[in-house]
Scaffold this motif. Sequence first.
Motif, mmCIF file in Angstrom:
data_model
loop_
_atom_site.group_PDB
_atom_site.id
_atom_site.type_symbol
_atom_site.label_atom_id
_atom_site.label_comp_id
_atom_site.label_asym_id
_atom_site.label_seq_id
_atom_site.Cartn_x
_atom_site.Cartn_y
_atom_site.Cartn_z
ATOM 1 N N ALA A 188 44.810 23.635 32.221
ATOM 2 C CA ALA A 188 44.735 22.655 33.313
ATOM 3 C C ALA A 188 43.278 22.307 33.624
ATOM 4 C CB ALA A 188 45.436 23.199 34.555
ATOM 5 N N ASP A 189 42.406 23.266 33.357
ATOM 6 C CA ASP A 189 40.956 23.055 33.554
ATOM 7 C C ASP A 189 40.263 22.957 32.199
ATOM 8 O OD1 ASP A 189 40.984 23.184 36.342
ATOM 9 O OD2 ASP A 189 40.784 25.376 36.371
ATOM 10 N N ARG A 190 40.936 22.356 31.228
ATOM 11 C CA ARG A 190 40.486 22.442 29.838
ATOM 12 C C ARG A 190 39.027 22.039 29.635
ATOM 13 N NH1 ARG A 190 38.682 23.772 26.270
ATOM 14 N NH2 ARG A 190 39.149 23.739 24.036
ATOM 15 N N ASP A 191 38.586 21.000 30.357
ATOM 16 C CA ASP A 191 37.220 20.507 30.137
ATOM 17 C C ASP A 191 36.154 21.472 30.654
ATOM 18 O OD1 ASP A 191 38.060 20.108 32.696
ATOM 19 O OD2 ASP A 191 36.971 18.212 32.990
ATOM 20 N N LYS A 192 36.577 22.487 31.395
ATOM 21 C CA LYS A 192 35.605 23.459 31.927
ATOM 22 C C LYS A 192 35.316 24.594 30.943
ATOM 23 C CE LYS A 192 36.219 22.794 36.881
ATOM 24 N NZ LYS A 192 37.483 22.072 37.126
ATOM 25 N N PHE A 193 36.023 24.602 29.814
ATOM 26 C CA PHE A 193 35.856 25.709 28.862
ATOM 27 C C PHE A 193 35.388 25.192 27.505
ATOM 28 C CE2 PHE A 193 38.781 27.274 32.038
ATOM 29 C CZ PHE A 193 38.330 28.564 32.272
ATOM 30 N N LEU A 200 49.339 36.826 30.174
ATOM 31 C CA LEU A 200 48.337 35.852 29.712
ATOM 32 C C LEU A 200 48.803 34.425 29.986
ATOM 33 C CD1 LEU A 200 47.402 37.348 26.199
ATOM 34 C CD2 LEU A 200 46.467 37.913 28.449
ATOM 35 N N ARG A 201 50.115 34.255 30.067
ATOM 36 C CA ARG A 201 50.670 32.910 30.183
ATOM 37 C C ARG A 201 50.133 32.135 31.402
ATOM 38 N NH1 ARG A 201 56.333 31.550 32.129
ATOM 39 N NH2 ARG A 201 56.894 29.548 31.182
ATOM 40 N N PRO A 202 50.112 32.751 32.601
ATOM 41 C CA PRO A 202 49.537 32.001 33.729
ATOM 42 C C PRO A 202 48.076 31.642 33.503
ATOM 43 C CG PRO A 202 50.161 34.246 34.396
ATOM 44 C CD PRO A 202 50.683 34.034 33.014
ATOM 45 N N GLY A 222 47.159 37.165 36.489
ATOM 46 C CA GLY A 222 46.849 38.575 36.281
ATOM 47 C C GLY A 222 47.473 39.471 37.331
ATOM 48 N N GLN A 223 47.843 38.889 38.470
ATOM 49 C CA GLN A 223 48.445 39.712 39.520
ATOM 50 C C GLN A 223 49.908 39.993 39.216
ATOM 51 O OE1 GLN A 223 46.999 37.522 43.196
ATOM 52 N NE2 GLN A 223 46.419 39.635 43.675
ATOM 53 N N PHE A 224 50.440 40.981 39.921
ATOM 54 C CA PHE A 224 51.805 41.420 39.647
ATOM 55 C C PHE A 224 52.559 41.649 40.947
ATOM 56 C CE2 PHE A 224 49.273 45.215 40.160
ATOM 57 C CZ PHE A 224 50.081 46.030 40.945
ATOM 58 N N GLY A 225 53.829 41.952 40.808
ATOM 59 C CA GLY A 225 54.636 42.292 41.973
ATOM 60 C C GLY A 225 55.764 43.208 41.546
ATOM 61 N N LEU A 226 56.561 43.629 42.525
ATOM 62 C CA LEU A 226 57.702 44.477 42.205
ATOM 63 C C LEU A 226 58.992 43.707 42.439
ATOM 64 C CD1 LEU A 226 55.344 46.602 43.321
ATOM 65 C CD2 LEU A 226 57.158 48.210 42.771
ATOM 66 N N VAL A 227 59.842 43.697 41.432
ATOM 67 C CA VAL A 227 61.139 43.028 41.534
ATOM 68 C C VAL A 227 62.191 44.089 41.854
ATOM 69 C CG1 VAL A 227 62.897 41.702 40.307
ATOM 70 C CG2 VAL A 227 60.467 41.242 39.890
ATOM 71 N N PRO A 254 51.972 30.249 36.131
ATOM 72 C CA PRO A 254 50.676 30.011 36.775
ATOM 73 C C PRO A 254 50.841 29.584 38.235
ATOM 74 C CG PRO A 254 51.271 28.153 35.404
ATOM 75 C CD PRO A 254 52.349 29.166 35.219
ATOM 76 N N PRO A 255 49.833 29.880 39.057
ATOM 77 C CA PRO A 255 49.922 29.511 40.474
ATOM 78 C C PRO A 255 49.980 28.001 40.699
ATOM 79 C CG PRO A 255 47.797 30.554 39.963
ATOM 80 C CD PRO A 255 48.629 30.662 38.744
#
Lengths: 279, 325
Positions: free
Chosen positions: A137-142, A128-130, A46-51, A66-67
């Motif tokens: 990656a945390d699929r079992d938590k949802f 949304l992709r990240p 959800g975070q962004f930056g400037l290129v 994703p991080p």
Amino acid sequence: MSRPQEDLVPRIVRVEEVRQETPDTRSLKLAFDDPAVRDNFTFKPGQFGLVSVFGVGEAVFCIASPPIWKGFFEVSVKEVGKLTSAIHDLEPGDTAGFRGPYGNSFPYEENFGRNMVFVGGGIGLAPLRPLIWQTLADRDKFGDVYIVYGSRSVNDIVYRADLEEWGGRDDVKMVTTVDPGGEDETWKGEVGLVPQILEKVNPPSDSVLVTCGPPIMIKFVFMSAKKLGLKPADVVTTLEMKMKCGVGTCGRCNIGSRYVCRDGPVFTLEQMQALPNEF
Amino acid sequence: MISKERLLDAIREAGAKDYAVFAPVAKDAGVMLEEIDDPASINFDHVLTVNTLKDVGLPRVEALAEFDRDARTMEAIRDDDGKVLVFGSRPCDAAAQKILDAILIGEITDSRYAARRERMVMMTLACSTADDACFCSSMGYGPHDPTGSDVLLLPKGTEFIVRSHTPRGEEFLRELGMTPDADVEGDPPPELKRKVETGGLKEKLDKNFDDPIWNSVSENCVSCGACFYMCPTCHCFDVIDESGLSRGRRLRLWDTCSFAGFTKMASHQPRVGRHARYRQRIMHKFKYTVDNVNLVACVGDGRCIRACPYGVDLCEVLEALVGNE
């Protein structure tokens, strides 16, 4: 981090890879030149930056990877103007600038155990992709995971490899759609606007919905979410505004009293209902 | 009490102690706040300087960095070191500095502005005169208000009463061998003809975003940006590169919500129409800044009223907004 971000000066990044997503959209894999910066770079979905392209300028892009992918990050850029075409001119090995991460992030841990609905339109899938990769990656938590992705036409579909992988999983319910007229003879997905398809998918009313796309799509997805009985606090989006600083001082990205760069870019529908309709 | 001659000597001494001195000087365009070499050039009898203290703390053009595409470098440029004495600006401008401090120094800090403020001493000259556009007292300040000043000089006849209002002011006076005056009354402040009643304005602005009144109050605005340029609290900026060069500078420039390009993106313009841009200007000053830092971003200096080529009068606009049902 070696330098305070508030001085508005980017760090040097190297273009590692360029991927043509659609005729007008490319994804760039970027890595910081400085190994210490590269290793310590952390952010949240959800975070962004400037290129920056030096000599042309800089603009805001969401971090589209994703991080959990380490050593590099990605941005996806649609060619629409001077800076974005300069970014499109970059080739592997070229230099650019990046500063960030800025802004808040998508709610995450608080949604453990919930059904998740991701609704993307066009290049709006980028932020949304990240979050989707992190969630998988945390699929079992949802609970159940739904992905609704729409683009104007078959040619405008981004992240095809990702979509294929997500759609191939039996723990993800994915529906892709193109706007009427955007289909071709090979198209096997839905034909229709994203909000309509979302209503057809009909996710449970206790889901958390996260959406991004063109502003007009977001507004209609909000209406569909309401029809589906989702709570405004569970409907989340991320907004785009013109920004120059990224930290809340250049005075450009506000909607009412809230700055999209500092108080957002992620807002819930509940928060947005308190803001004037100027986005 | 201090005479003008002794005051000028003190400023001279500050210059000798490595202060860069900014003070009002008469120019073709009017009295400008500029860096000076000789305190004898200081003007004392203006109402306000044409320009504001933004020129000291948040310059209209500022190089942020220097880039070299081939060498793969982007090096920050900092020119915010060195002590600065701002002499002779007016109480409204000093108060504006307090507002900018609240906006730009906080949870997220503009490091360049903060560094300049850190090294700035404000020796303010209280007003002996006011003109038809001045309305500082309506904004909660006044011709002799000390807000934002480290040292305030109050006129008394041909001399000045010296008041220190901050630890920094005390230290500065000590450094120059000056002593603050206690228990002396200066000349009475000038009467302001212009008054605007803003009671209830915030409550109105909380609710009137979609009110048609924004069309009527912005009718005469031509989006020229003169008001923002002259405003002591307008602080929005743009960041651009010297273009087409493999080596060059990244610059920060003043910018304004009056301009349509301010929020225009390639594919989307969230703020459509002149009335919407004018609304942003008023909302930013009288609602958004109040919501965020609990201050109104207007000090009643009246520069926007003097500068507007089409006679848009902020006080009239505020009255119309307050009176609108």
